[in-house]
Design an enzyme around this catalytic site. Structure first.
Site, PDB file in Angstrom:
ATOM      1  N   ARG A  83       0.817  -1.214   0.000  1.00 61.42           N
ATOM      2  CA  ARG A  83       0.000   0.000   0.000  1.00 61.42           C
ATOM      3  C   ARG A  83       0.848   1.259   0.000  1.00 61.42           C
ATOM      4  O   ARG A  83       1.918   1.306   0.609  1.00 61.42           O
ATOM      5  CB  ARG A  83      -0.925   0.000   1.220  1.00 61.42           C
ATOM      6  CG  ARG A  83      -2.016  -1.054   1.165  1.00 61.42           C
ATOM      7  CD  ARG A  83      -2.751  -1.187   2.482  1.00 61.42           C
ATOM      8  NE  ARG A  83      -3.863  -2.130   2.375  1.00 61.42           N
ATOM      9  CZ  ARG A  83      -3.736  -3.451   2.473  1.00 61.42           C
ATOM     10  NH1 ARG A  83      -2.537  -3.986   2.679  1.00 61.42           N
ATOM     11  NH2 ARG A  83      -4.799  -4.239   2.368  1.00 61.42           N
ATOM     12  N   HIS A 108      -0.842  -2.592  -4.582  1.00 64.39           N
ATOM     13  CA  HIS A 108      -0.320  -3.520  -5.592  1.00 64.39           C
ATOM     14  C   HIS A 108      -0.324  -2.944  -7.008  1.00 64.39           C
ATOM     15  O   HIS A 108      -0.621  -3.638  -7.982  1.00 64.39           O
ATOM     16  CB  HIS A 108      -1.094  -4.832  -5.568  1.00 64.39           C
ATOM     17  CG  HIS A 108      -0.793  -5.701  -4.376  1.00 64.39           C
ATOM     18  ND1 HIS A 108       0.313  -5.521  -3.576  1.00 64.39           N
ATOM     19  CD2 HIS A 108      -1.464  -6.778  -3.861  1.00 64.39           C
ATOM     20  CE1 HIS A 108       0.317  -6.444  -2.624  1.00 64.39           C
ATOM     21  NE2 HIS A 108      -0.744  -7.209  -2.763  1.00 64.39           N
ATOM     22  N   HIS A 182       3.421 -13.265  -5.895  1.00 67.90           N
ATOM     23  CA  HIS A 182       2.258 -13.409  -5.020  1.00 67.90           C
ATOM     24  C   HIS A 182       1.660 -14.818  -5.046  1.00 67.90           C
ATOM     25  O   HIS A 182       0.432 -14.974  -4.964  1.00 67.90           O
ATOM     26  CB  HIS A 182       1.194 -12.376  -5.388  1.00 67.90           C
ATOM     27  CG  HIS A 182       0.374 -11.886  -4.237  1.00 67.90           C
ATOM     28  ND1 HIS A 182      -0.628 -12.639  -3.670  1.00 67.90           N
ATOM     29  CD2 HIS A 182       0.412 -10.721  -3.538  1.00 67.90           C
ATOM     30  CE1 HIS A 182      -1.193 -11.954  -2.688  1.00 67.90           C
ATOM     31  NE2 HIS A 182      -0.574 -10.790  -2.580  1.00 67.90           N
ATOM     32  N   SER A 183       2.494 -15.845  -5.105  1.00 66.71           N
ATOM     33  CA  SER A 183       1.957 -17.204  -4.969  1.00 66.71           C
ATOM     34  C   SER A 183       1.519 -17.462  -3.534  1.00 66.71           C
ATOM     35  O   SER A 183       2.153 -17.007  -2.579  1.00 66.71           O
ATOM     36  CB  SER A 183       3.012 -18.248  -5.358  1.00 66.71           C
ATOM     37  OG  SER A 183       3.016 -18.479  -6.750  1.00 66.71           O
ATOM     38  N   TYR A 184       0.430 -18.210  -3.416  1.00 61.88           N
ATOM     39  CA  TYR A 184      -0.013 -18.735  -2.126  1.00 61.88           C
ATOM     40  C   TYR A 184       0.486 -20.173  -2.051  1.00 61.88           C
ATOM     41  O   TYR A 184       0.062 -21.025  -2.843  1.00 61.88           O
ATOM     42  CB  TYR A 184      -1.534 -18.736  -2.021  1.00 61.88           C
ATOM     43  CG  TYR A 184      -2.181 -17.382  -1.939  1.00 61.88           C
ATOM     44  CD1 TYR A 184      -2.821 -16.965  -0.774  1.00 61.88           C
ATOM     45  CD2 TYR A 184      -2.210 -16.517  -3.030  1.00 61.88           C
ATOM     46  CE1 TYR A 184      -3.453 -15.731  -0.696  1.00 61.88           C
ATOM     47  CE2 TYR A 184      -2.827 -15.287  -2.972  1.00 61.88           C
ATOM     48  CZ  TYR A 184      -3.448 -14.900  -1.794  1.00 61.88           C
ATOM     49  OH  TYR A 184      -4.071 -13.676  -1.739  1.00 61.88           O
ATOM     50  N   ASP A 240      -1.260 -10.386   8.024  1.00 67.03           N
ATOM     51  CA  ASP A 240      -1.094  -9.532   6.843  1.00 67.03           C
ATOM     52  C   ASP A 240      -0.041  -8.502   7.242  1.00 67.03           C
ATOM     53  O   ASP A 240      -0.344  -7.330   7.456  1.00 67.03           O
ATOM     54  CB  ASP A 240      -2.430  -8.878   6.480  1.00 67.03           C
ATOM     55  CG  ASP A 240      -2.399  -8.179   5.128  1.00 67.03           C
ATOM     56  OD1 ASP A 240      -1.349  -8.218   4.455  1.00 67.03           O
ATOM     57  OD2 ASP A 240      -3.424  -7.570   4.756  1.00 67.03           O
ATOM     58  N   GLU A 302       5.793 -12.572   0.314  1.00 70.38           N
ATOM     59  CA  GLU A 302       5.985 -11.496  -0.658  1.00 70.38           C
ATOM     60  C   GLU A 302       7.278 -10.747  -0.324  1.00 70.38           C
ATOM     61  O   GLU A 302       7.282  -9.771   0.430  1.00 70.38           O
ATOM     62  CB  GLU A 302       4.786 -10.550  -0.634  1.00 70.38           C
ATOM     63  CG  GLU A 302       3.459 -11.228  -0.904  1.00 70.38           C
ATOM     64  CD  GLU A 302       2.273 -10.352  -0.550  1.00 70.38           C
ATOM     65  OE1 GLU A 302       2.239  -9.176  -0.989  1.00 70.38           O
ATOM     66  OE2 GLU A 302       1.392 -10.826   0.185  1.00 70.38           O
TER      67      GLU A 302
END
Length: 337
Positions: A83, A108, A182-184, A240, A302
């Site tokens: 952000r 992003h 940004h893979s989970y 987060d 990330e």
């Protein structure tokens, strides 16, 4: 191997490319968002386990950006990950007003960031340590960012079962940049949850944030606090958070699944790693293999600069000057323990 994956509404063709190393590790990446759609790791029992969340078709990726919280599955995030407060930065004495897409803030990269762009395949190398290089040219003024920015992104599968990500970028005029992947990840497979997996982060502090998850500029000491993961412990069910890393190019974080003894080790030259647990598609979009992802389906690592760094003089520099080169390297190494 390049295959047709779909057409974007404006008429462009999205391709998919699959790579495999000599150990049996495979990866699929699409040119939409330079997105990894599948990453399969060989286990001791010979099974190939898909350890990243994703979708089976392009329509689902497109529609995922209309969810109340877009997941950015496997995507490349830019121009600026995280952000930016009030969507405003001061660069060379001039205020730059970026597009807002997260309340009054920019998240992003803005309304249509690199995650929703059509990248071009620049090079593919097969055989030992196969790789693919994708490129994207971001024009001056895109999402109100200054400068023509040229980005090359290379994904490599090493013979040590590493996913190596190299970013290189240059600009026609001074700009700000913060790219990330940004893979989970889920070491129990993409259709499981991460609640029993163990997380380690080599960090001495996290960024304090306000109620909109914007950094205040303060660093919070982690010692003996709930988010102190210097010793591995179970993944949190809600996080987060930006962790400030102790050392560049060293082991930054790890994830371990005690069910199958698969581990992932994260290395980066970036000053931080933002950890996020999620993946929820709110039962609106079916994911790979007709799966319904939930808020505990995966965990993101990330690796990046600090969110909102341009607005805090004591944060690491996020300005890329004309004539300089942005270089970011991150490695996700998988190992059967």
């Amino acid at each position: 191997m390049i295959k047709f994956f779909g057409n974007v509404p404006e008429g462009g063709i999205i391709d998919s490319c699959e790579l495999a190393n000599k150990k049996g590790m495979t990866m699929k990446v699409i040119t939409y968002g330079a997105t990894i759609t599948s990453l399969k790791i060989p286990l001791k029992n010979g099974e190939l386990l898909d350890v990243v969340l994703g979708f089976d078709n392009l329509e689902a990726y497109l529609n995922s950006f209309n969810l109340k919280s877009a997941p950015y599955f496997g995507a490349t995030v830019g121009r600026y990950a995280g952000r930016i407060n009030n969507s405003t930065v001061n660069l060379n004495g001039k205020s730059i007003y970026l597009n807002s897409n997260n309340n009054a803030n920019s998240l992003h990269g803005g309304n249509i960031g690199f995650s929703q762009k059509q990248w071009k395949i620049k090079d593919i190398k097969e055989g030992k340590n196969p790789s693919i290089t994708l490129s994207y040219f971001s024009q001056d003024g895109e999402e109100n960012y200054p400068g023509d920015l040229s980005v090359d992104l290379t994904y490599t599968l090493s013979e040590e079962n590493e996913l190596i990500i190299d970013y290189v970028a240059n600009t026609s005029e001074d700009t700000i940049i913060n790219l990330t992947h940004h893979s989970y990840f889920n070491l129990d497979g993409h259709n499981s949850t991460i609640i029993d997996q163990k997380l380690m982060v080599d960090s001495y502090g996290i960024l304090e944030t306000n109620d909109q998850n914007i950094p205040t500029g303060k660093l919070l000491n982690l010692e003996n606090k709930p988010f102190d993961f210097k010793q591995a412990k179970k993944c949190p069910q809600a996080i987060d958070t930006t962790f400030v890393l102790n050392e560049s190019d060293a082991l930054s974080a790890s994830l371990f699944n005690p069910k199958n003894n698969l581990a992932m080790f994260v290395y980066t030259n970036q000053p931080a790693v933002h950890i996020y647990v999620g993946g929820n598609c709110f039962n609106e979009i079916k994911s790979k293999e007709n799966t319904d992802y939930n808020a505990l389906s995966g965990i993101c690592f990330e690796t990046q600069n600090f969110p909102d760094a341009p607005n805090h003089k004591h944060f690491p520099n996020a300005v890329l000057k004309k004539g300089e080169v942005y270089q970011h390297k991150t490695i996700y190494k998988f190992q059967n323990m």
